[in-house]
Design an enzyme around this catalytic site. Sequence first.
Site, PDB file in Angstrom:
ATOM      1  N   ARG A  11       0.649  -1.291   0.143  1.00  0.00           N
ATOM      2  CA  ARG A  11      -0.025   0.052  -0.179  1.00  0.00           C
ATOM      3  C   ARG A  11       0.967   1.424  -0.085  1.00  0.00           C
ATOM      4  O   ARG A  11       0.282   2.227   0.419  1.00  0.00           O
ATOM      5  CB  ARG A  11      -0.819   0.128   1.228  1.00  0.00           C
TER       6      ARG A  11
ATOM      7  N   LYS B 189       2.808  11.465 -10.319  1.00  0.00           N
ATOM      8  CA  LYS B 189       1.788  10.877 -11.276  1.00  0.00           C
ATOM      9  C   LYS B 189       2.741   9.652 -11.602  1.00  0.00           C
ATOM     10  O   LYS B 189       3.770   9.773 -12.387  1.00  0.00           O
ATOM     11  CB  LYS B 189       1.578  11.673 -12.497  1.00  0.00           C
TER      12      LYS B 189
ATOM     13  N   GLU C 220       7.889  19.117 -24.061  1.00  0.00           N
ATOM     14  CA  GLU C 220       7.316  19.423 -22.900  1.00  0.00           C
ATOM     15  C   GLU C 220       8.030  20.770 -22.238  1.00  0.00           C
ATOM     16  O   GLU C 220       7.141  21.474 -21.439  1.00  0.00           O
ATOM     17  CB  GLU C 220       7.640  18.063 -21.601  1.00  0.00           C
TER      18      GLU C 220
ATOM     19  N   LYS D 149       6.332  23.701 -13.076  1.00  0.00           N
ATOM     20  CA  LYS D 149       5.373  22.274 -12.723  1.00  0.00           C
ATOM     21  C   LYS D 149       5.035  22.153 -11.209  1.00  0.00           C
ATOM     22  O   LYS D 149       4.028  21.941 -10.795  1.00  0.00           O
ATOM     23  CB  LYS D 149       5.851  21.006 -13.210  1.00  0.00           C
TER      24      LYS D 149
ATOM     25  N   GLU E 260      -5.068  16.782  -9.649  1.00  0.00           N
ATOM     26  CA  GLU E 260      -5.689  17.262 -10.772  1.00  0.00           C
ATOM     27  C   GLU E 260      -7.171  17.235 -10.985  1.00  0.00           C
ATOM     28  O   GLU E 260      -7.933  16.699 -11.855  1.00  0.00           O
ATOM     29  CB  GLU E 260      -5.181  16.308 -12.026  1.00  0.00           C
TER      30      GLU E 260
ATOM     31  N   ARG F   3      -4.058  21.528 -12.810  1.00  0.00           N
ATOM     32  CA  ARG F   3      -3.206  20.760 -13.109  1.00  0.00           C
ATOM     33  C   ARG F   3      -3.370  20.172 -14.359  1.00  0.00           C
ATOM     34  O   ARG F   3      -2.528  19.854 -15.208  1.00  0.00           O
ATOM     35  CB  ARG F   3      -2.977  19.661 -12.166  1.00  0.00           C
TER      36      ARG F   3
ATOM     37  N   ASN G 216      -1.653  19.411 -19.530  1.00  0.00           N
ATOM     38  CA  ASN G 216      -1.726  18.343 -20.503  1.00  0.00           C
ATOM     39  C   ASN G 216      -1.952  18.977 -21.855  1.00  0.00           C
ATOM     40  O   ASN G 216      -2.687  18.385 -22.754  1.00  0.00           O
ATOM     41  CB  ASN G 216      -2.742  17.407 -20.382  1.00  0.00           C
TER      42      ASN G 216
ATOM     43  N   HIS H  90      -2.022  16.741 -24.913  1.00  0.00           N
ATOM     44  CA  HIS H  90      -1.839  15.456 -24.903  1.00  0.00           C
ATOM     45  C   HIS H  90      -3.089  14.590 -25.116  1.00  0.00           C
ATOM     46  O   HIS H  90      -3.009  13.409 -25.173  1.00  0.00           O
ATOM     47  CB  HIS H  90      -1.640  15.344 -23.155  1.00  0.00           C
TER      48      HIS H  90
ATOM     49  N   HIS I 232      -2.152  11.845 -26.928  1.00  0.00           N
ATOM     50  CA  HIS I 232      -2.332  10.475 -26.628  1.00  0.00           C
ATOM     51  C   HIS I 232      -2.973   9.364 -27.677  1.00  0.00           C
ATOM     52  O   HIS I 232      -2.813   8.224 -27.772  1.00  0.00           O
ATOM     53  CB  HIS I 232      -2.954  10.466 -25.258  1.00  0.00           C
TER      54      HIS I 232
ATOM     55  N   HIS J 127       6.751   9.740 -26.943  1.00  0.00           N
ATOM     56  CA  HIS J 127       5.711  10.775 -26.188  1.00  0.00           C
ATOM     57  C   HIS J 127       5.876  12.137 -26.852  1.00  0.00           C
ATOM     58  O   HIS J 127       4.623  12.811 -26.862  1.00  0.00           O
ATOM     59  CB  HIS J 127       5.809  10.515 -24.655  1.00  0.00           C
TER      60      HIS J 127
END
Length: 280
Positions: free
Chosen positions: A29, A51, A93, A135, A145, A149, A153, A156, A160, A173
């Site tokens: 955990r 993330k 980025e 960031k 997010e 936040r 993206n 993205h 994606h 990416h």
Amino acid sequence: GLDRKCTFVALGGGVIGDMVGFAAASYQRGVNFIQIPTSVMAMVDSSVGGKTGVNHALGKNMIGAFHQPQCVFIDTNTLDTLPDRELKSGVSEIIKYGLIRDAPFFEWQEKNIPSLLSRDAKIFAEAIKRSCENKAEVVAADEKEAGVRATLNLGHTFGHAVENGSGYGTWLHGEAVAIGTAMAAQMSARMGWIDDDLLKRVYAILELADLPMELPVDSPMTADLFHSLMSVDKKVANGVLRLILLKGELGNCVFTSEYDKTAMSDTINEFVAECEGGQK
């Protein structure tokens, strides 16, 4: 035999950082982990903010957790080991931060992208520092997010879809994000949210960084495939896709579901028009 006092170390690029971070979040955990990014992409983006996740056939980073590293240790000497293509991919980025929230940084980039591509250590250190500062400020305001936040993206959602629809590994990416950024800028201009001058500057800096701005003729991407993949994006809420789009002066953007759906469709159609996939 490891206990909860153990620490995982992620030494590598963004994929390694995400995988190790997700493993650390899941093991018993959650145990501590440290990020030691070795790629531009990881240094300026994925190692900062907590993330973690892995890709799934149905969507990028669909399985993961928010799990903050204890520290991020960046050794810029590792950039000397990167292939040129990987280096340029990470620059996309860096460009993002200037477009969404830091106009002076974007103007600095317009002058210094050639130095980044030539691996100037001093210039790269400055780019990494300013990217991480941007960031960190956003993540501190919205770690999970819920709102602001998501602006990180930019490009993205389209990107994606390109990554997944083209087959993971076809595009790096940052390359897919560059195409997605061009699409987001085109859509913003199509709606009159940004002027033609800013659109030209977006294209000019992507070209300066030697990043892709369009899909190749042999791309399998179709309009239907774009819509299908974007419909399962993590930024969909209550069945509605939200996008990050540029709006106003340089350094400003919005995260919204209130956009012209026709403008989105027209933008997608324009980008797939020359593709073999889009012609089927």
